[in-house]
Design a protein around this motif. Sequence first.
Motif, PDB file in Angstrom:
ATOM      1  N   ILE A  88       0.845  -1.206   0.000  1.00  0.00           N
ATOM      2  CA  ILE A  88       0.000   0.000   0.000  1.00  0.00           C
ATOM      3  C   ILE A  88       0.879   1.254   0.000  1.00  0.00           C
ATOM      4  O   ILE A  88       0.640   2.210  -0.744  1.00  0.00           O
ATOM      5  N   GLY A  89       1.916   1.230   0.828  1.00  0.00           N
ATOM      6  CA  GLY A  89       2.836   2.366   0.866  1.00  0.00           C
ATOM      7  C   GLY A  89       3.510   2.606  -0.477  1.00  0.00           C
ATOM      8  O   GLY A  89       3.635   3.750  -0.928  1.00  0.00           O
ATOM      9  N   TYR A  90       3.914   1.520  -1.136  1.00  0.00           N
ATOM     10  CA  TYR A  90       4.566   1.660  -2.452  1.00  0.00           C
ATOM     11  C   TYR A  90       3.595   2.207  -3.498  1.00  0.00           C
ATOM     12  O   TYR A  90       3.986   2.984  -4.375  1.00  0.00           O
ATOM     13  N   ILE A  91       2.333   1.782  -3.414  1.00  0.00           N
ATOM     14  CA  ILE A  91       1.345   2.322  -4.364  1.00  0.00           C
ATOM     15  C   ILE A  91       1.207   3.833  -4.168  1.00  0.00           C
ATOM     16  O   ILE A  91       1.192   4.607  -5.128  1.00  0.00           O
ATOM     17  N   LEU A  92       1.120   4.252  -2.899  1.00  0.00           N
ATOM     18  CA  LEU A  92       1.007   5.692  -2.623  1.00  0.00           C
ATOM     19  C   LEU A  92       2.236   6.442  -3.143  1.00  0.00           C
ATOM     20  O   LEU A  92       2.117   7.492  -3.778  1.00  0.00           O
TER      21      LEU A  92
END
Lengths: 175, 123
Positions: B47-51
């Motif tokens: 999720i952090g990488y997507i953001l």
Amino acid sequence: MALVLLWPFLIFILGVTFIALVDLNLGGWWLALIIIGYLVYLPFLRESKRRGVSSMSNTGQLEILRQAVITFALALLAPVFVKYLIESLHTSLPAVIGGLFFGFALVVWGVFIRNNKTISWGNIAGGALTIVYVYSQIWELGELARVYATGFGLAVAVVVSVIKLKDRLLTTNRT
Amino acid sequence: MNKNDVTKLILGLVILVFSTTFAYFTARYLRTSGTFGYWPTLTMFSIGYILLGVICAKIYPVSLGFLFASVILLLHNLSDNFDEFASIHKTIIVGFALVVLYIFAWHKLKDPLENNQPVQPVQ
């Protein structure tokens, strides 16, 4: 957002499709490798068919690959979606009938949609697979359910055929 | 492919490799120390990488590196745990994927104009 950034999402969707197929015991990872190989080879196949007319740019090849990935994902995810939906509703009759309507709706949408071959082919293939799966479920629900299901299928087929043929006849008469 | 493109490709691959390994090593360390679960850690990383990928959308190598790393983490997570999900959760995941695919195909994959011409009747 640029179109290039959609590639991770498309690859994710393709991965989810294969994971769902493996989860349903509809093929192992060898099938995934074969399909990925075909999808990657497809632009070159089109290129060889067009040889002598004009050469296709890299962007054109990527466009074909993108369309093929989406058509393939739509065609396989639709029946998988209906299967999970029917399973989550414990194979109840309303769920099966809903799946039947969904399958026929996809096919009809795919037959009549214009200007979008990606959705058209994806819907026709996905709808057909959905209908085959739902009919296999209906077969276990008794003879009356079979009568309703085949009658409904026949009615849809006749209506679609009449509308399509009427369209063709009108086009011919105008000439 | 010119030198600039090669640099972008290499930097994107470096970001992909390092972000993926960073997530895996962190998840393994947290599992070993009993601080946090393996799969929840990978999910939070993805999720952090997507953001991050969305925030850096204008810098393609950085954005694609993070987005592909998140795809690897999510697919690994799903492939290992998909059969443990309830059917309704699988339905939601597949349904969400279908809806997004239809929206994308409807808006971005219309046929070129030359195919929209009416078909000439055969004489």
